[in-house]
Design an enzyme around this catalytic site. Structure first.
Site, PDB file in Angstrom:
ATOM      1  N   MET A 186       0.777  -1.236   0.000  1.00 58.45           N
ATOM      2  CA  MET A 186       0.000   0.000   0.000  1.00 58.45           C
ATOM      3  C   MET A 186       0.815   1.298   0.000  1.00 58.45           C
ATOM      4  O   MET A 186       0.250   2.368   0.209  1.00 58.45           O
ATOM      5  CB  MET A 186      -0.944   0.016   1.214  1.00 58.45           C
ATOM      6  CG  MET A 186      -1.917  -1.135   1.249  1.00 58.45           C
ATOM      7  SD  MET A 186      -3.129  -1.023   2.595  1.00 58.45           S
ATOM      8  CE  MET A 186      -4.160   0.312   1.999  1.00 58.45           C
ATOM      9  N   ASP A 210       1.577 -12.697   4.022  1.00 57.96           N
ATOM     10  CA  ASP A 210       0.341 -13.447   3.815  1.00 57.96           C
ATOM     11  C   ASP A 210       0.137 -13.700   2.330  1.00 57.96           C
ATOM     12  O   ASP A 210       0.845 -13.133   1.488  1.00 57.96           O
ATOM     13  CB  ASP A 210      -0.858 -12.687   4.398  1.00 57.96           C
ATOM     14  CG  ASP A 210      -1.052 -11.333   3.739  1.00 57.96           C
ATOM     15  OD1 ASP A 210      -1.820 -11.253   2.775  1.00 57.96           O
ATOM     16  OD2 ASP A 210      -0.415 -10.358   4.188  1.00 57.96           O
TER      17      ASP A 210
END
Length: 238
Positions: A186, A210
């Site tokens: 992000m 993840d």
């Protein structure tokens, strides 16, 4: 080093920033890096709890300061560091979610370029253009060489920099996977665009925490403390 200077988000006094700054998202991670990896680290900024430290690594001055989460936050801090504090290079060290089947949890990804759904680049005259800003090749090359020397499982390729964390657009991820995008995070697009405009250096180096396709992932504590390999690579290329 520039000292005794302030912006609305950074206040420094006796000691300033080194030319090289590592930027994790989490202020606790910047504290962890300063305590575990830097010698004689001094807290130089704590405005809004966004901790910044300057110390040395193997005799070379290095700073570490949190960027916060997301494109707007990274945009503010990287802009101020480049333009007001004489910082020459920023290496984002953070987490990312794997999109590619080739990238496993705990692997490292160096972002060659950053696809994004953000309009951040419109301020630089890129309105309506689908810009994919790039890293600094010199830093990318050094990172890949260092990773190989350390025996780290590491990949170089495109990132997807999203404005949305809880993204229900699974079709987007599937499409990006087909296009060879390695991981989603992000902050990279704001960092790369600010670096390009300032004529400075930047690299986004991420540890895979993840799998964005399956939901498999590490705990918050593991994210904060278990990314030693990423930190070692970043520190050696400063």
């Amino acid at each position: 080093m520039i000292t005794n200077f302030s912006t609305p988000h950074i206040v420094i006094k006796e000691q300033g920033f080194a030319e090289s700054v590592l930027m994790p998202g989490d202020p606790l991670r910047s504290k962890f890096i300063a305590e575990q990896f830097l010698e004689n680290a001094t807290l130089i900024n704590n405005v809004r709890g966004v901790q910044g430290y300057t110390g040395t690594y193997q005799g070379k001055p290095v700073s570490v300061m949190a960027s916060g989460m997301g494109i707007p936050s990274m945009g503010i801090y990287s802009y101020e560091l480049y333009h007001f504090f004489d910082v020459q290079r920023i290496i984002r060290i953070g987490t990312a979610g794997s999109i590619s089947d080739k990238v496993q949890i705990r692997d490292l990804v160096a972002g060659m370029t950053s696809y994004t759904d953000s309009t951040f680049g419109s301020q630089y005259g890129l309105k309506g253009l689908h810009a994919a800003p790039c890293c600094t090749y010199r830093l990318l090359q050094k990172a890949m060489e260092t990773g190989a020397q350390l025996g780290v499982r590491m990949h170089a390729g495109p990132l997807y920099c999203s404005e949305v964390f809880y993204d229900e657009g699974s079709t987007t991820k599937a499409t990006l996977q087909k296009m060879g995008v390695l991981a989603v995070e992000m902050e990279s697009a704001a960092l790369y665009l600010n670096a390009a405009r300032a004529g400075k250096e930047a690299l986004c180096l991420c540890s895979i925490s993840d799998n964005a396709m399956t939901g498999e992932g590490l705990s918050a504590e593991e994210r904060q403390t278990s990314f030693t390999e990423m930190m070692e690579v970043a520190l050696k290329i400063c």
